[in-house]
Design a protein around this motif. Structure first.
Motif, PDB file in Angstrom:
ATOM      1  N   ALA A 168       0.830  -1.203   0.000  1.00  0.00           N
ATOM      2  CA  ALA A 168       0.000   0.000   0.000  1.00  0.00           C
ATOM      3  C   ALA A 168       0.869   1.260   0.000  1.00  0.00           C
ATOM      4  CB  ALA A 168      -0.936  -0.001   1.206  1.00  0.00           C
ATOM      5  N   ILE A 169       2.000   1.201   0.694  1.00  0.00           N
ATOM      6  CA  ILE A 169       2.940   2.324   0.657  1.00  0.00           C
ATOM      7  C   ILE A 169       3.448   2.515  -0.764  1.00  0.00           C
ATOM      8  CG2 ILE A 169       5.260   3.064   1.364  1.00  0.00           C
ATOM      9  CD1 ILE A 169       4.686   1.805   4.108  1.00  0.00           C
ATOM     10  N   MET A 170       3.719   1.403  -1.444  1.00  0.00           N
ATOM     11  CA  MET A 170       4.194   1.489  -2.825  1.00  0.00           C
ATOM     12  C   MET A 170       3.134   2.054  -3.766  1.00  0.00           C
ATOM     13  SD  MET A 170       7.285   0.834  -2.792  1.00  0.00           S
ATOM     14  CE  MET A 170       7.421   1.000  -4.570  1.00  0.00           C
ATOM     15  N   ILE A 171       1.852   1.865  -3.433  1.00  0.00           N
ATOM     16  CA  ILE A 171       0.791   2.483  -4.230  1.00  0.00           C
ATOM     17  C   ILE A 171       0.940   3.996  -4.188  1.00  0.00           C
ATOM     18  CG2 ILE A 171      -1.693   2.941  -4.352  1.00  0.00           C
ATOM     19  CD1 ILE A 171      -2.191   0.093  -3.430  1.00  0.00           C
ATOM     20  N   ASP A 172       1.127   4.534  -2.971  1.00  0.00           N
ATOM     21  CA  ASP A 172       1.289   5.980  -2.830  1.00  0.00           C
ATOM     22  C   ASP A 172       2.558   6.470  -3.522  1.00  0.00           C
ATOM     23  OD1 ASP A 172      -1.049   6.212  -1.391  1.00  0.00           O
ATOM     24  OD2 ASP A 172      -0.078   6.109   0.566  1.00  0.00           O
ATOM     25  N   VAL A 173       3.632   5.680  -3.425  1.00  0.00           N
ATOM     26  CA  VAL A 173       4.894   6.066  -4.070  1.00  0.00           C
ATOM     27  C   VAL A 173       4.724   6.094  -5.587  1.00  0.00           C
ATOM     28  CG1 VAL A 173       7.279   5.364  -4.511  1.00  0.00           C
ATOM     29  CG2 VAL A 173       6.348   5.219  -2.187  1.00  0.00           C
ATOM     30  N   ALA A 174       4.105   5.041  -6.127  1.00  0.00           N
ATOM     31  CA  ALA A 174       3.914   4.954  -7.577  1.00  0.00           C
ATOM     32  C   ALA A 174       2.964   6.024  -8.094  1.00  0.00           C
ATOM     33  CB  ALA A 174       3.392   3.566  -7.948  1.00  0.00           C
ATOM     34  N   PHE A 175       1.989   6.408  -7.250  1.00  0.00           N
ATOM     35  CA  PHE A 175       0.954   7.359  -7.666  1.00  0.00           C
ATOM     36  C   PHE A 175       1.407   8.815  -7.546  1.00  0.00           C
ATOM     37  CE2 PHE A 175      -3.308   9.397  -7.329  1.00  0.00           C
ATOM     38  CZ  PHE A 175      -3.894   8.811  -8.437  1.00  0.00           C
ATOM     39  N   LYS A 176       2.527   9.045  -6.863  1.00  0.00           N
ATOM     40  CA  LYS A 176       2.975  10.408  -6.561  1.00  0.00           C
ATOM     41  C   LYS A 176       3.137  11.286  -7.801  1.00  0.00           C
ATOM     42  CE  LYS A 176       6.168  12.890  -3.543  1.00  0.00           C
ATOM     43  NZ  LYS A 176       7.329  12.772  -2.620  1.00  0.00           N
ATOM     44  N   PRO A 177       3.664  10.788  -8.922  1.00  0.00           N
ATOM     45  CA  PRO A 177       3.815  11.653 -10.105  1.00  0.00           C
ATOM     46  C   PRO A 177       2.501  12.114 -10.711  1.00  0.00           C
ATOM     47  CG  PRO A 177       5.237   9.711 -10.258  1.00  0.00           C
ATOM     48  CD  PRO A 177       4.299   9.467  -9.126  1.00  0.00           C
ATOM     49  N   VAL A 178       1.388  11.521 -10.300  1.00  0.00           N
ATOM     50  CA  VAL A 178       0.094  11.880 -10.891  1.00  0.00           C
ATOM     51  C   VAL A 178      -0.219  13.360 -10.682  1.00  0.00           C
ATOM     52  CG1 VAL A 178      -2.406  11.608 -10.601  1.00  0.00           C
ATOM     53  CG2 VAL A 178      -0.963   9.597 -10.884  1.00  0.00           C
ATOM     54  N   GLY A 179       0.130  13.908  -9.516  1.00  0.00           N
ATOM     55  CA  GLY A 179      -0.169  15.309  -9.219  1.00  0.00           C
ATOM     56  C   GLY A 179       0.349  16.258 -10.292  1.00  0.00           C
ATOM     57  N   PRO A 180       1.678  16.302 -10.512  1.00  0.00           N
ATOM     58  CA  PRO A 180       2.216  17.184 -11.562  1.00  0.00           C
ATOM     59  C   PRO A 180       1.708  16.825 -12.958  1.00  0.00           C
ATOM     60  CG  PRO A 180       3.957  16.460 -10.078  1.00  0.00           C
ATOM     61  CD  PRO A 180       2.743  15.672  -9.730  1.00  0.00           C
ATOM     62  N   GLN A 181       1.534  15.535 -13.218  1.00  0.00           N
ATOM     63  CA  GLN A 181       1.049  15.125 -14.545  1.00  0.00           C
ATOM     64  C   GLN A 181      -0.382  15.585 -14.772  1.00  0.00           C
ATOM     65  OE1 GLN A 181       1.753  10.916 -14.245  1.00  0.00           O
ATOM     66  NE2 GLN A 181       3.868  11.070 -14.975  1.00  0.00           N
ATOM     67  N   LEU A 182      -1.174  15.549 -13.723  1.00  0.00           N
ATOM     68  CA  LEU A 182      -2.567  15.988 -13.837  1.00  0.00           C
ATOM     69  C   LEU A 182      -2.637  17.502 -14.030  1.00  0.00           C
ATOM     70  CD1 LEU A 182      -5.448  14.893 -13.759  1.00  0.00           C
ATOM     71  CD2 LEU A 182      -5.469  15.287 -11.296  1.00  0.00           C
ATOM     72  N   VAL A 183      -1.783  18.235 -13.338  1.00  0.00           N
ATOM     73  CA  VAL A 183      -1.729  19.690 -13.506  1.00  0.00           C
ATOM     74  C   VAL A 183      -1.397  20.034 -14.963  1.00  0.00           C
ATOM     75  CG1 VAL A 183      -0.440  21.780 -12.911  1.00  0.00           C
ATOM     76  CG2 VAL A 183      -1.138  20.196 -11.103  1.00  0.00           C
ATOM     77  N   LYS A 184      -0.445  19.297 -15.533  1.00  0.00           N
ATOM     78  CA  LYS A 184      -0.065  19.528 -16.922  1.00  0.00           C
ATOM     79  C   LYS A 184      -1.209  19.187 -17.872  1.00  0.00           C
ATOM     80  CE  LYS A 184       3.539  18.432 -20.303  1.00  0.00           C
ATOM     81  NZ  LYS A 184       4.800  17.686 -20.578  1.00  0.00           N
ATOM     82  N   LEU A 185      -1.934  18.114 -17.568  1.00  0.00           N
ATOM     83  CA  LEU A 185      -3.074  17.717 -18.392  1.00  0.00           C
ATOM     84  C   LEU A 185      -4.145  18.799 -18.396  1.00  0.00           C
ATOM     85  CD1 LEU A 185      -4.770  15.608 -19.983  1.00  0.00           C
ATOM     86  CD2 LEU A 185      -5.492  14.683 -17.765  1.00  0.00           C
ATOM     87  N   ILE A 186      -4.454  19.348 -17.215  1.00  0.00           N
ATOM     88  CA  ILE A 186      -5.489  20.378 -17.110  1.00  0.00           C
ATOM     89  C   ILE A 186      -5.045  21.657 -17.822  1.00  0.00           C
ATOM     90  CG2 ILE A 186      -6.743  21.855 -15.489  1.00  0.00           C
ATOM     91  CD1 ILE A 186      -6.611  19.518 -13.480  1.00  0.00           C
ATOM     92  N   ALA A 187      -3.764  21.982 -17.656  1.00  0.00           N
ATOM     93  CA  ALA A 187      -3.258  23.238 -18.234  1.00  0.00           C
ATOM     94  C   ALA A 187      -3.135  23.163 -19.754  1.00  0.00           C
ATOM     95  CB  ALA A 187      -1.905  23.582 -17.616  1.00  0.00           C
ATOM     96  N   GLU A 188      -2.699  22.019 -20.271  1.00  0.00           N
ATOM     97  CA  GLU A 188      -2.397  21.913 -21.700  1.00  0.00           C
ATOM     98  C   GLU A 188      -3.461  21.168 -22.496  1.00  0.00           C
ATOM     99  OE1 GLU A 188       1.513  20.341 -22.229  1.00  0.00           O
ATOM    100  OE2 GLU A 188       2.423  21.691 -20.756  1.00  0.00           O
ATOM    101  N   GLY A 189      -4.378  20.490 -21.792  1.00  0.00           N
ATOM    102  CA  GLY A 189      -5.409  19.740 -22.494  1.00  0.00           C
ATOM    103  C   GLY A 189      -4.971  18.317 -22.806  1.00  0.00           C
ATOM    104  N   SER A 190      -5.906  17.539 -23.301  1.00  0.00           N
ATOM    105  CA  SER A 190      -5.651  16.130 -23.585  1.00  0.00           C
ATOM    106  C   SER A 190      -4.888  15.952 -24.889  1.00  0.00           C
ATOM    107  CB  SER A 190      -6.983  15.369 -23.657  1.00  0.00           C
ATOM    108  OG  SER A 190      -6.769  14.008 -23.949  1.00  0.00           O
TER     109      SER A 190
END
Length: 228
Positions: A168-190
């Motif tokens: 479960a700790i590794m889930i959080d570690v693996a998921f951590k890059p989602v934040g910046p990637q999601l910000v980029k998705l919202i800012a630049e579009g799909s």
């Protein structure tokens, strides 16, 4: 009514344990399915997918809360069931740890995207690492020495609970890059540039999710069948 009143404290704990397991696994499957639909950019537009993601984050609080409650509950169960004779302060300490953990989880959720939330999650990470070491150590020592958890199935279950923590700790570690990637998705579009890295991160995270599911089902099997 008399039969209900005659149910032992340990039996009530077993019932709550099963209830938390159902909430943990059941709600997590819901989180998994929402994540599946979020990935379908050909089916949903970006605003719809962001709504799905918000639902995912909110629903994820159910398994996170159930997970935190499992810690004091398991400690109380092994004591009440006569599997491990613990002093009262140790049981009380486990409930204090569970209460602190739940507070950290919900406080971070309520104050998301703030320094306070980041602080909460950092403390929670340290707490989870400590609990991982505790359950792994308890399981390994019990299997090697035959105590403090004498039944092999129970010692193995403690070990596997520690492995659940680690996965479960590794889930959080693996998921951590989602934040910046999601910000980029919202800012630049799909686009492939914004979607493919996000998809890869989610795919990596899903591996650890499947490992947690497998371990949860295995611990449930051990607790109910008690094969050894």
């Amino acid at each position: 009514m008399t039969e209900i009143l005659n149910i032992s404290f340990y039996q009530w704990l077993v019932f709550v344990h099963i209830l938390l397991f159902v909430l943990w696994l059941g709600a997590d499957v819901g989180v998994f399915m929402l994540g599946q639909h979020f990935r379908k950019r050909e089916k949903y537009d970006l605003p719809q997918r962001l709504v799905l993601l918000q639902l995912l984050v909110n629903l994820d609080m159910v398994p996170r809360t159930a997970w935190a409650l499992m810690v004091p509950l398991t400690i109380t169960m092994v004591d009440a069931g006569g599997w491990w004779d613990l002093p009262g302060w140790a049981v009380a300490l486990s409930w204090a740890v569970g209460a602190v953990w739940i507070w950290l989880v919900w406080d971070a959720h309520i104050h998301d995207q703030t320094e306070r939330a980041a602080r909460d999650r950092k403390i929670e990470s340290i707490l989870k690492i400590g609990l991982t070491v505790f359950y792994l150590g308890l399981g390994i020592v019990s299997l090697a020495q035959g105590e403090p958890l004498i039944p092999v199935w129970l010692a193995t279950k403690a070990l596997m609970f520690g492995l659940i923590f680690a996965a479960a700790i590794m889930i959080d570690v693996a998921f951590k890059p989602v934040g910046p990637q999601l910000v980029k998705l919202i800012a630049e579009g799909s686009s492939d540039e914004t979607e493919i890295p996000l998809r890869k991160t989610m795919d990596t995270t899903r591996i650890w999710v499947w490992i947690v599911y497998l371990l949860l089902l295995s611990t449930a099997f051990l607790g109910n069948i008690k094969p050894f």
